[in-house]
Design a protein around this motif. Structure first.
Motif, PDB file in Angstrom:
ATOM      1  N   LYS A  96       0.844  -1.186   0.000  1.00  0.00           N
ATOM      2  CA  LYS A  96       0.000   0.000   0.000  1.00  0.00           C
ATOM      3  C   LYS A  96       0.881   1.238   0.000  1.00  0.00           C
ATOM      4  N   ALA A  97       0.314   2.337  -0.434  1.00  0.00           N
ATOM      5  CA  ALA A  97       1.055   3.587  -0.449  1.00  0.00           C
ATOM      6  C   ALA A  97       1.451   3.963   0.974  1.00  0.00           C
ATOM      7  N   VAL A  98       2.679   4.459   1.121  1.00  0.00           N
ATOM      8  CA  VAL A  98       3.155   4.864   2.435  1.00  0.00           C
ATOM      9  C   VAL A  98       2.304   6.002   2.987  1.00  0.00           C
ATOM     10  N   LEU A  99       2.000   6.977   2.140  1.00  0.00           N
ATOM     11  CA  LEU A  99       1.188   8.109   2.551  1.00  0.00           C
ATOM     12  C   LEU A  99       0.428   8.610   1.332  1.00  0.00           C
ATOM     13  N   GLY A 100      -0.885   8.568   1.403  1.00  0.00           N
ATOM     14  CA  GLY A 100      -1.684   9.010   0.272  1.00  0.00           C
ATOM     15  C   GLY A 100      -3.159   8.778   0.515  1.00  0.00           C
ATOM     16  N   TYR A 101      -3.948   9.029  -0.519  1.00  0.00           N
ATOM     17  CA  TYR A 101      -5.400   8.925  -0.419  1.00  0.00           C
ATOM     18  C   TYR A 101      -5.828   7.470  -0.277  1.00  0.00           C
ATOM     19  N   VAL A 102      -6.724   7.214   0.671  1.00  0.00           N
ATOM     20  CA  VAL A 102      -7.282   5.889   0.901  1.00  0.00           C
ATOM     21  C   VAL A 102      -8.742   5.928   0.462  1.00  0.00           C
ATOM     22  N   PHE A 104     -17.326   9.390   6.622  1.00  0.00           N
ATOM     23  CA  PHE A 104     -17.808  10.730   6.974  1.00  0.00           C
ATOM     24  C   PHE A 104     -16.852  11.817   6.503  1.00  0.00           C
ATOM     25  N   LEU A 105     -15.549  11.638   6.758  1.00  0.00           N
ATOM     26  CA  LEU A 105     -14.586  12.663   6.375  1.00  0.00           C
ATOM     27  C   LEU A 105     -14.416  12.755   4.866  1.00  0.00           C
ATOM     28  N   HIS A 106     -14.607  11.634   4.170  1.00  0.00           N
ATOM     29  CA  HIS A 106     -14.505  11.671   2.710  1.00  0.00           C
ATOM     30  C   HIS A 106     -15.589  12.561   2.094  1.00  0.00           C
ATOM     31  N   ARG A 107     -16.729  12.646   2.761  1.00  0.00           N
ATOM     32  CA  ARG A 107     -17.833  13.434   2.207  1.00  0.00           C
ATOM     33  C   ARG A 107     -17.658  14.935   2.421  1.00  0.00           C
ATOM     34  N   LEU A 108     -16.804  15.322   3.354  1.00  0.00           N
ATOM     35  CA  LEU A 108     -16.534  16.741   3.570  1.00  0.00           C
ATOM     36  C   LEU A 108     -15.635  17.277   2.464  1.00  0.00           C
ATOM     37  N   THR A 109     -15.741  18.559   2.183  1.00  0.00           N
ATOM     38  CA  THR A 109     -14.880  19.167   1.176  1.00  0.00           C
ATOM     39  C   THR A 109     -13.461  19.322   1.723  1.00  0.00           C
ATOM     40  N   GLY A 110     -12.512  19.376   0.797  1.00  0.00           N
ATOM     41  CA  GLY A 110     -11.125  19.556   1.208  1.00  0.00           C
ATOM     42  C   GLY A 110     -10.894  20.878   1.907  1.00  0.00           C
ATOM     43  N   THR A 111     -11.656  21.917   1.527  1.00  0.00           N
ATOM     44  CA  THR A 111     -11.505  23.227   2.154  1.00  0.00           C
ATOM     45  C   THR A 111     -11.845  23.172   3.642  1.00  0.00           C
ATOM     46  N   TRP A 157     -10.608   9.906  13.763  1.00  0.00           N
ATOM     47  CA  TRP A 157      -9.992   8.699  13.200  1.00  0.00           C
ATOM     48  C   TRP A 157     -10.979   7.540  13.217  1.00  0.00           C
ATOM     49  N   ALA A 158     -11.755   7.436  14.278  1.00  0.00           N
ATOM     50  CA  ALA A 158     -12.697   6.324  14.404  1.00  0.00           C
ATOM     51  C   ALA A 158     -13.797   6.399  13.340  1.00  0.00           C
ATOM     52  N   VAL A 159     -14.276   7.613  13.031  1.00  0.00           N
ATOM     53  CA  VAL A 159     -15.366   7.753  12.061  1.00  0.00           C
ATOM     54  C   VAL A 159     -14.858   7.847  10.626  1.00  0.00           C
ATOM     55  N   SER A 160     -13.546   7.920  10.439  1.00  0.00           N
ATOM     56  CA  SER A 160     -13.005   8.106   9.093  1.00  0.00           C
ATOM     57  C   SER A 160     -12.915   6.809   8.296  1.00  0.00           C
ATOM     58  N   ARG A 161     -12.977   5.655   9.001  1.00  0.00           N
ATOM     59  CA  ARG A 161     -12.823   4.335   8.384  1.00  0.00           C
ATOM     60  C   ARG A 161     -11.405   4.100   7.862  1.00  0.00           C
ATOM     61  N   LEU A 172      -1.164  15.537  14.737  1.00  0.00           N
ATOM     62  CA  LEU A 172      -0.767  14.634  13.657  1.00  0.00           C
ATOM     63  C   LEU A 172      -1.892  13.737  13.140  1.00  0.00           C
ATOM     64  N   PRO A 173      -2.778  13.186  13.987  1.00  0.00           N
ATOM     65  CA  PRO A 173      -3.883  12.397  13.417  1.00  0.00           C
ATOM     66  C   PRO A 173      -4.742  13.203  12.453  1.00  0.00           C
ATOM     67  N   GLY A 174      -5.008  14.466  12.771  1.00  0.00           N
ATOM     68  CA  GLY A 174      -5.796  15.297  11.875  1.00  0.00           C
ATOM     69  C   GLY A 174      -5.093  15.532  10.547  1.00  0.00           C
ATOM     70  N   VAL A 175      -3.780  15.769  10.593  1.00  0.00           N
ATOM     71  CA  VAL A 175      -3.013  15.981   9.360  1.00  0.00           C
ATOM     72  C   VAL A 175      -3.025  14.728   8.498  1.00  0.00           C
ATOM     73  N   LEU A 176      -2.786  13.577   9.119  1.00  0.00           N
ATOM     74  CA  LEU A 176      -2.766  12.325   8.366  1.00  0.00           C
ATOM     75  C   LEU A 176      -4.142  11.997   7.796  1.00  0.00           C
ATOM     76  N   LEU A 177      -5.183  12.263   8.566  1.00  0.00           N
ATOM     77  CA  LEU A 177      -6.541  11.997   8.076  1.00  0.00           C
ATOM     78  C   LEU A 177      -6.887  12.907   6.903  1.00  0.00           C
ATOM     79  N   PHE A 178      -6.431  14.148   6.954  1.00  0.00           N
ATOM     80  CA  PHE A 178      -6.696  15.053   5.837  1.00  0.00           C
ATOM     81  C   PHE A 178      -6.077  14.516   4.549  1.00  0.00           C
ATOM     82  N   ILE A 179      -4.837  14.038   4.637  1.00  0.00           N
ATOM     83  CA  ILE A 179      -4.168  13.499   3.451  1.00  0.00           C
ATOM     84  C   ILE A 179      -4.829  12.204   2.992  1.00  0.00           C
TER      85      ILE A 179
END
Length: 294
Positions: free
Chosen positions: A21-27, A32-39, A72-76, A146-153
């Motif tokens: 799997k990619a070391v760091l990238g889009y999953v 829930f977080l996927h449905r939010l806009t990147g902004t 993190w828990a709701v992000s899947r 850091l969890p928020g940053v990683l979840l955003f990516i």
């Protein structure tokens, strides 16, 4: 012919190096977080970083850490999806705490103005509750940000990542370069796996079974083609973008841009509230630190 046959056997055997799997990238695991806009997600990440920079209040840092865990828990997103990055962060966090105690074992005492000894060590290395509390605050900052940053990516596709950066005023040339960098991480990793298998088929073993010196020597045979291939890809991409007139205008539109919805506005309001609380605590505590030892 023999080399090709050996390569096929390696691909089919249990010893094959599978494409990881990619070391760091889009999953791509919609939640829930996927449905939010990147902004909206980018504003939330910025608020978490800014709040953690402004304060050392343990109560706020605990709340932000709990919020990061809930997100993190709701992000899947699974821990295994970002295992390599999390291990690097954990190693750096432990090393940082160790070095803080080695070089400044009484910094917590000087900050809070009291001294409650837990273990009296040799010389100046005395473990106190103040020092332990300060280093716990430093650790909480990792969990708050850091969890928020990683979840955003992990929950934002690279094109939407670029669109969100541009929507907040970042020049689109820079935003697009960030998007390309994130998009190329899985490609570079996949090329590494392919070149490594090809070199092993030629008898150059770079796996853990080989001695350390031989592994380092054979690893160069993998990294050099990877480096030249990446440079060739950069040149090809740059030429293609230039031929299409990229950067000729001051502004551009984004195919992946999405309008803000109710959930996005709630996230933005929560982000403003987080920064507001961090600023308010500066006045309540008379500074960045909350002192429980007074």
């Amino acid at each position: 012919m023999l080399i090709a046959r050996y390569a096929v056997q390696r691909l089919r055997s249990k010893e094959t190096i599978h494409v990881a799997k990619a070391v760091l990238g889009y999953v791509d695991r919609p939640g829930f977080l996927h449905r939010l806009t990147g902004t909206a997600k980018l504003i939330l990440v910025g608020a978490l970083v800014l709040a953690a920079m402004l304060t050392f209040d343990a109560r706020l840092l605990l709340a932000l850490s709990a919020l990061s865990m809930v997100l993190w828990a709701v992000s899947r997103i699974k821990l295994s999806d970002l295992k390599v990055v999390l291990l690097i962060i954990l190693t750096f966090m432990l090393l940082n705490n160790l070095l803080i105690f080695v070089f400044a074992p009484r910094y917590g005492v000087s900050l809070f103005g009291t001294e409650h000894i837990i273990v009296a060590g040799p010389g100046r290395w005395v473990l106190t509750w103040e020092q332990l509390f300060y280093q716990a605050l430093v650790t909480l900052k990792y969990f708050a940000v850091l969890p928020g940053v990683l979840l955003f990516i992990a929950t934002t596709p690279p094109p939407e990542f670029a669109a969100s950066l541009n929507s907040l005023g970042v020049p689109y040339r820079f935003a697009y370069s960030v998007s390309l960098a994130l998009r190329y991480i899985p490609d570079v990793q996949r090329d590494y796996e392919t070149i490594s298998i090809a070199q092993q088929a030629r008898g150059l073993d770079a796996s853990r079974k080989a001695p350390l010196g031989e592994r380092a020597k054979n690893l160069l045979a993998v990294l050099m083609p990877l480096l030249f291939g990446s440079l060739d890809r950069i040149e090809t991409t740059s030429a293609a973008m230039e031929l299409r007139g990229f950067g000729s205008r001051k502004k551009r539109t984004w195919w992946s841009a999405r309008p803000l919805r109710l959930g996005d506005w709630l996230i933005i309001l929560a982000s403003i509230a987080i920064v507001g609380v961090a600023i308010w605590l500066q006045y309540v505590n008379g500074g960045r630190f909350w002192n429980p030892f007074v």
